[in-house]
Design a protein around this motif. Sequence first.
Motif, PDB file in Angstrom:
ATOM      1  N   ALA A 330       0.823  -1.580  -0.065  1.00 22.61           N
ATOM      2  CA  ALA A 330      -0.287   0.446   0.456  1.00 22.61           C
ATOM      3  C   ALA A 330       0.829   0.938  -0.142  1.00 22.61           C
ATOM      4  O   ALA A 330       0.194   2.259  -0.750  1.00 22.61           O
ATOM      5  N   PHE A 331       2.206   1.081   0.217  1.00 27.55           N
ATOM      6  CA  PHE A 331       2.716   2.495   1.011  1.00 27.55           C
ATOM      7  C   PHE A 331       4.126   2.120  -0.506  1.00 27.55           C
ATOM      8  O   PHE A 331       4.390   3.147  -0.122  1.00 27.55           O
ATOM      9  N   GLY A 332       3.627   1.239  -0.897  1.00 24.03           N
ATOM     10  CA  GLY A 332       5.100   1.332  -2.247  1.00 24.03           C
ATOM     11  C   GLY A 332       4.681   2.476  -2.786  1.00 24.03           C
ATOM     12  O   GLY A 332       5.449   3.169  -3.277  1.00 24.03           O
ATOM     13  N   PRO A 333       4.319   2.426  -4.118  1.00 17.53           N
ATOM     14  CA  PRO A 333       3.583   3.751  -4.892  1.00 17.53           C
ATOM     15  C   PRO A 333       3.801   4.736  -4.103  1.00 17.53           C
ATOM     16  O   PRO A 333       5.091   5.868  -4.899  1.00 17.53           O
ATOM     17  N   LEU A 334       3.462   4.984  -3.462  1.00 19.16           N
ATOM     18  CA  LEU A 334       3.515   6.749  -2.973  1.00 19.16           C
ATOM     19  C   LEU A 334       5.395   7.015  -2.314  1.00 19.16           C
ATOM     20  O   LEU A 334       5.362   7.726  -2.172  1.00 19.16           O
ATOM     21  N   ALA A 335       5.401   5.960  -1.608  1.00 21.79           N
ATOM     22  CA  ALA A 335       7.482   6.309  -1.182  1.00 21.79           C
ATOM     23  C   ALA A 335       7.955   6.574  -2.781  1.00 21.79           C
ATOM     24  O   ALA A 335       8.979   6.800  -2.370  1.00 21.79           O
ATOM     25  N   GLY A 336       7.573   4.924  -3.641  1.00 25.07           N
ATOM     26  CA  GLY A 336       8.244   5.160  -4.939  1.00 25.07           C
ATOM     27  C   GLY A 336       7.988   6.822  -5.615  1.00 25.07           C
ATOM     28  O   GLY A 336       8.971   7.537  -6.242  1.00 25.07           O
ATOM     29  N   SER A 337       6.696   7.116  -5.876  1.00 23.64           N
ATOM     30  CA  SER A 337       6.421   8.034  -5.877  1.00 23.64           C
ATOM     31  C   SER A 337       7.590   9.323  -5.825  1.00 23.64           C
ATOM     32  O   SER A 337       7.904  10.380  -5.967  1.00 23.64           O
ATOM     33  N   LEU A 338       7.900   9.724  -4.216  1.00 21.98           N
ATOM     34  CA  LEU A 338       8.297  10.637  -3.613  1.00 21.98           C
ATOM     35  C   LEU A 338       9.540  10.725  -3.659  1.00 21.98           C
ATOM     36  O   LEU A 338      10.307  11.450  -4.226  1.00 21.98           O
ATOM     37  N   LEU A 339       9.685   9.562  -3.339  1.00 21.71           N
ATOM     38  CA  LEU A 339      10.945   9.333  -3.504  1.00 21.71           C
ATOM     39  C   LEU A 339      11.734   9.742  -5.048  1.00 21.71           C
ATOM     40  O   LEU A 339      13.153   9.793  -5.376  1.00 21.71           O
ATOM     41  N   SER A 340      11.089   9.443  -6.360  1.00 26.27           N
ATOM     42  CA  SER A 340      11.684   9.753  -7.790  1.00 26.27           C
ATOM     43  C   SER A 340      11.497  10.756  -8.021  1.00 26.27           C
ATOM     44  O   SER A 340      12.188  11.415  -8.383  1.00 26.27           O
ATOM     45  N   GLU A 341      10.268  11.434  -7.456  1.00 31.39           N
ATOM     46  CA  GLU A 341      10.227  12.718  -7.404  1.00 31.39           C
ATOM     47  C   GLU A 341      11.174  14.263  -6.912  1.00 31.39           C
ATOM     48  O   GLU A 341      11.732  14.752  -7.431  1.00 31.39           O
ATOM     49  N   HIS A 342      12.221  13.023  -5.724  1.00 28.29           N
ATOM     50  CA  HIS A 342      12.240  14.359  -5.033  1.00 28.29           C
ATOM     51  C   HIS A 342      13.915  13.852  -4.993  1.00 28.29           C
ATOM     52  O   HIS A 342      15.272  14.892  -5.008  1.00 28.29           O
ATOM     53  N   ALA A 343      14.497  12.744  -5.818  1.00 31.03           N
ATOM     54  CA  ALA A 343      15.806  12.097  -5.824  1.00 31.03           C
ATOM     55  C   ALA A 343      16.068  11.801  -7.085  1.00 31.03           C
ATOM     56  O   ALA A 343      17.927  11.515  -7.151  1.00 31.03           O
ATOM     57  N   GLY A 344      14.769  11.488  -7.697  1.00 35.17           N
ATOM     58  CA  GLY A 344      15.307  10.172  -8.883  1.00 35.17           C
ATOM     59  C   GLY A 344      15.080   8.644  -9.026  1.00 35.17           C
ATOM     60  O   GLY A 344      15.278   8.465  -7.837  1.00 35.17           O
ATOM     61  N   PHE A 345      15.445   8.391  -9.883  1.00 32.07           N
ATOM     62  CA  PHE A 345      15.240   7.370  -9.812  1.00 32.07           C
ATOM     63  C   PHE A 345      16.044   6.040  -9.973  1.00 32.07           C
ATOM     64  O   PHE A 345      15.544   5.013  -9.314  1.00 32.07           O
ATOM     65  N   PRO A 346      17.148   7.090  -9.747  1.00 40.46           N
ATOM     66  CA  PRO A 346      18.171   5.963  -9.930  1.00 40.46           C
ATOM     67  C   PRO A 346      18.954   5.768  -8.598  1.00 40.46           C
ATOM     68  O   PRO A 346      19.096   4.367  -7.536  1.00 40.46           O
ATOM     69  N   VAL A 347      18.467   7.487  -7.917  1.00 36.88           N
ATOM     70  CA  VAL A 347      19.157   6.801  -6.445  1.00 36.88           C
ATOM     71  C   VAL A 347      17.773   6.568  -5.399  1.00 36.88           C
ATOM     72  O   VAL A 347      18.126   5.410  -4.736  1.00 36.88           O
ATOM     73  N   MET A 348      16.703   6.465  -5.876  1.00 37.41           N
ATOM     74  CA  MET A 348      15.596   5.516  -5.318  1.00 37.41           C
ATOM     75  C   MET A 348      16.216   4.242  -5.418  1.00 37.41           C
ATOM     76  O   MET A 348      15.679   3.325  -4.334  1.00 37.41           O
ATOM     77  N   GLY A 349      16.745   4.116  -6.378  1.00 40.48           N
ATOM     78  CA  GLY A 349      17.160   2.585  -6.112  1.00 40.48           C
ATOM     79  C   GLY A 349      17.825   2.263  -5.475  1.00 40.48           C
ATOM     80  O   GLY A 349      17.919   0.730  -4.686  1.00 40.48           O
TER      81      GLY A 349
END
Length: 446
Positions: A330-349
């Motif tokens: 449930a919190f995965g999409p929200l966490a992924g969206s926030l991380l990717s918007e503020h740090a970018g996809f590579p840092v999120m990974g």
Amino acid sequence: MSSRPRAAWPLVALFTAGYLASYLLPTLVGRLDDHLPLTTPQAGVVGSVLLLCSASAGFTLASRVERLGGRRLSRAGLLLMAAGYGTAAATTALPLVVAGAAVGGLGSGTTMTVAAGRIAALRDPHRSSTLGLLTVSATAGALYLTMPALGGGHGLPLAAVAVVALLVWPATGRLAENRATGTAAADSPLPYRRSGAVLAGAIVLWALCQNALWGVSGRIGTDQAGLSEAAVGAVFAAALGAGLLGIVGASALGSRLGRAVPIGVGTVLIAGCIAASARADGLATFAAGEIAWNTLYPMVLSYLIGLAASLDPRGRWAVMVGSASALGVAFGPLAGSLLSEHAGFPVMGLVLAAMLLLLSVPLALIALHTTGRPLVLGTIRRRGGAPAALVAAATGAPSGTVPQLGAPEQPVAPLTVTGRHLTRRALSTAGPGTGSGAAGGAGDGG
């Protein structure tokens, strides 16, 4: 023997219906973002609401399935899915879409609860859970291939889940109610409380990491890798097809390596796949990362489900761990969206991969701590009482020779044997049903 597969297929069908919404989460969140007045984080919140409701249903009903009846609960869950997802699919009014997704999530969680609890009570829960993962992966893969050709709009994935719920409805007629006849069975204490609690807590974060990537994989493909929606859908279908191979491999491997190695090593490999997929900048790298990750993810998940099922034959830990997984999802999409918007996809990974590396240690230790080995008759009393009885029951020992879980252990009194006559008399007065166990204990203990 031949009746067991027929008895398991309704549970596999319920498992498929209950898990399908989470498997379609990337396209659901992406279409909400594209076709409704929602930002990407807001679309992630809608997906989180759906899965939070699913997790809430699981936690609420974990210990009540036997009391309420599996057939009644599964039918209620399927009706909620059809009504909720169907309503959300048929309207563009945002409040109705959110409310429909929430009601559908409650139905998915209810259906998943019945399926997980009943599968845990089967003789081979790992086999049935892998078959369920195989079925839901195949269904989701077929939908990913066909939905782009059917047009856009947020309603298509929601309507697909509602239709699957209606198609699964006839399977509920093959479920036995199996209601608890008294409060003793329904209120029996949970075994392995500490290990189960740690497992449930770790599963929340484990599932969050998986679905933080899964929830934004569509955007990685379109925004970072520069692919069309049809190309991304084809990659997802291929990835889910590879997941089928991973599930088949898990079923074939079975318990040959135990659970600790597939869970621990598999989680480490998944961490590497997530880091690679989040850095994808073209079709080749995006497809390679998604396919490798989707091959390993359901394989490790099947062992985690089997581990949870082994902690309690009544399936309560299986349901609670499944609900904990839904909480992380449930919190995965929200966490992924926030991380990717503020740090970018590579840092999120990289962040998600680091978290998975840390989680691999407690998950492997729990599997080592709680997994027993098959025991021969006559050794249950000396090697662990109730946990050993669970292992013996799971390996197919005749039911009459295995003590019931939670039953008081047979007291063992030392005997001084002075001659053949005394030995025979001691064995003859040991009581009904204790001859073989007493003989085995005396022979091994001397």
